[in-house]
Design a protein around this motif. Structure first.
Motif, short mmCIF file in Angstrom:
data_model
loop_
_atom_site.label_atom_id
_atom_site.label_comp_id
_atom_site.label_asym_id
_atom_site.label_seq_id
_atom_site.Cartn_x
_atom_site.Cartn_y
_atom_site.Cartn_z
N HIS A 8 10.99 37.48 24.17
CA HIS A 8 11.99 36.95 23.24
C HIS A 8 11.52 37.06 21.80
CE1 HIS A 8 14.20 34.53 26.42
NE2 HIS A 8 13.05 34.72 27.02
N TRP A 9 12.47 36.90 20.88
CA TRP A 9 12.14 36.47 19.53
C TRP A 9 12.90 35.18 19.27
CZ3 TRP A 9 14.15 41.81 17.80
CH2 TRP A 9 15.55 41.83 17.69
N SER A 10 12.38 34.37 18.37
CA SER A 10 12.88 33.00 18.23
C SER A 10 13.93 32.83 17.14
CB SER A 10 11.71 32.06 17.95
OG SER A 10 11.06 32.44 16.74
N ASN A 15 5.92 30.95 11.35
CA ASN A 15 5.02 29.85 11.72
C ASN A 15 5.69 28.81 12.62
OD1 ASN A 15 6.77 28.77 9.87
ND2 ASN A 15 5.20 27.83 8.57
N TRP A 16 6.83 29.13 13.17
CA TRP A 16 7.58 28.17 13.99
C TRP A 16 6.90 27.97 15.35
CZ3 TRP A 16 10.19 28.77 18.72
CH2 TRP A 16 11.09 27.74 19.06
N VAL A 17 6.74 26.72 15.74
CA VAL A 17 6.20 26.38 17.06
C VAL A 17 6.96 25.17 17.58
CG1 VAL A 17 4.19 25.64 18.40
CG2 VAL A 17 3.88 27.22 16.48
N ARG A 18 7.46 25.26 18.80
CA ARG A 18 8.13 24.12 19.43
C ARG A 18 7.93 24.23 20.93
NH1 ARG A 18 14.27 23.16 18.02
NH2 ARG A 18 13.27 22.69 16.01
N SER A 19 7.53 23.14 21.54
CA SER A 19 7.32 23.14 22.98
C SER A 19 8.64 22.98 23.72
CB SER A 19 6.36 22.01 23.38
OG SER A 19 6.94 20.75 23.08
N GLY A 62 13.87 35.38 11.57
CA GLY A 62 14.53 34.21 11.01
C GLY A 62 15.08 34.42 9.62
N GLY A 63 15.17 35.66 9.17
CA GLY A 63 15.68 35.93 7.84
C GLY A 63 17.17 35.63 7.72
N ARG A 64 17.60 35.17 6.56
CA ARG A 64 19.00 34.89 6.30
C ARG A 64 19.39 35.51 4.96
NH1 ARG A 64 18.15 33.54 10.74
NH2 ARG A 64 18.71 31.62 11.85
N PRO A 65 20.48 36.29 4.90
CA PRO A 65 21.41 36.58 5.99
C PRO A 65 20.96 37.72 6.89
CG PRO A 65 22.19 37.60 3.98
CD PRO A 65 20.95 36.84 3.60
N ASP A 66 19.92 38.45 6.50
CA ASP A 66 19.48 39.60 7.29
C ASP A 66 18.26 39.22 8.12
OD1 ASP A 66 18.78 42.02 8.37
OD2 ASP A 66 18.08 42.91 6.48
N PRO A 67 18.40 39.10 9.45
CA PRO A 67 17.23 38.76 10.28
C PRO A 67 16.07 39.72 10.08
CG PRO A 67 19.26 38.68 11.57
CD PRO A 67 19.61 39.31 10.26
N TRP A 68 16.37 40.99 9.77
CA TRP A 68 15.32 41.99 9.64
C TRP A 68 14.47 41.81 8.39
CZ3 TRP A 68 13.61 44.52 13.58
CH2 TRP A 68 14.46 44.87 14.63
#
Length: 296
Positions: A8-10, A15-19, A62-68
């Motif tokens: 996956h990608w999140s 730096n995002w981390v969530r259990s 996680g880019g906005r508006p372009d995820p890339w």
């Protein structure tokens, strides 16, 4: 039926981390956050495919508006493929076993491209879907729509050679033996080249009367306690340390991982300060010493 590893990608910053969602999250610099044991199922990563499955996610796109504008980094992709190869080895898989039925991206899973029709196609529009999930259809902006196969090729290549945690980086070495005060008694420790104190996990757990069980087949220490909340720290032990790793996790629930340590001469070692911080043990400095568990 053999388990499946889903990639996956999140859709988050690096730096995002969530259990609770993925077994492992790969940060932008390639750092692995092992959050849950691979032996348990999580129920929210791949629709109708969460059973008998492992989920590994890169924190990116996680880019906005372009995820890339926040694409998967090469460090992430390499670390993810190495982790998939490590899991595959632990299950005695060979390079030839790395097929879409066993390792697939969320884009492929959403589009049922393994031939199992588990749900309506919510994958990429280019594959006849609704476009809700397109994780790793491409590995780079404007690249070919063969991201899943490219990832599998890389995993197969890793499985075709002996594992090398970090070429060019020597394995962690203990420099000297010492003792330190812990709960009013002497604790034997080893000091590494960075000045970090390591102790046998069994010694620490016994000293603080924490019930545990060692599972050698899975390289896991299972902790029978209900008053521990893992912190999922940024500086967790990585495979690049050059030794086989073990994990210490809680029994029951979604089996969160508390910490990882190293196996040296068939014995499990962990960093003393990390153990203290995870188990709520008071630490003193100059000299370094451990007191009692807070609240215990």
């Amino acid at each position: 039926m053999a388990p499946t590893i889903y990639l996956h990608w999140s859709a988050t910053p690096y730096n995002w981390v969530r259990s609770g969602l993925y077994h492992t999250i790969v940060a932008g610099d390639g750092h692995l956050h092992r959050l849950h044991s691979y032996t348990i199922d999580l129920n929210a990563h791949t629709w109708r495919r969460n059973s008998n499955a492992v989920a590994i996610s890169c924190a990116c796109m996680g880019g906005r508006p372009d995820p890339w504008s926040m694409p998967p980094t090469e460090a992430q992709i390499e670390a993810m493929c190495r982790e998939v190869a490590a899991v595959a080895r632990s299950w005695d898989w060979q390079a030839a076993d790395i097929r879409i039925e066993r390792v697939m991206t969320h884009a492929e899973a959403a589009s049922n491209r393994d031939g199992r029709v588990m749900h309506d196609n919510y994958g990429p529009v280019a594959w006849g879907g609704t476009g809700e999930r397109w994780d790793f259809m491409q590995l780079r902006k404007g690249g070919p729509a063969d991201g899943g196969e490219e990832l599998r090729r890389r995993v197969r290549a890793l499985l075709s050679v002996e594992p090398d945690p970090d070429p060019g980086q020597p394995a962690l070495a203990f420099r000297r033996r010492a003792t330190m005060a812990a709960r009013g008694t002497e604790l034997a420790v080893e000091i590494d080249a960075n000045g970090t104190s390591w102790a046998l996990a069994a010694d620490l757990l016994s000293l603080y009367d924490i019930p545990y069980e060692w599972n050698p087949a899975q390289r896991r220490i299972l902790i029978g306690s209900t008053d521990i909340a893992p912190t999922y720290r940024e500086d967790g032990v990585q495979a690049s340390i050059g030794h086989p790793l073990f994990e210490m996790g809680l029994q029951g629930g979604n089996a969160p991982v508390i910490l990882r340590g190293i196996l040296r001469n068939d014995r499990a070692w962990c960093r003393v300060l990390e153990f203290a911080e995870e188990f709520g043990i008071t630490a003193f400095f100059q000299p370094f010493a451990l007191g009692e568990r807070r609240g215990g």
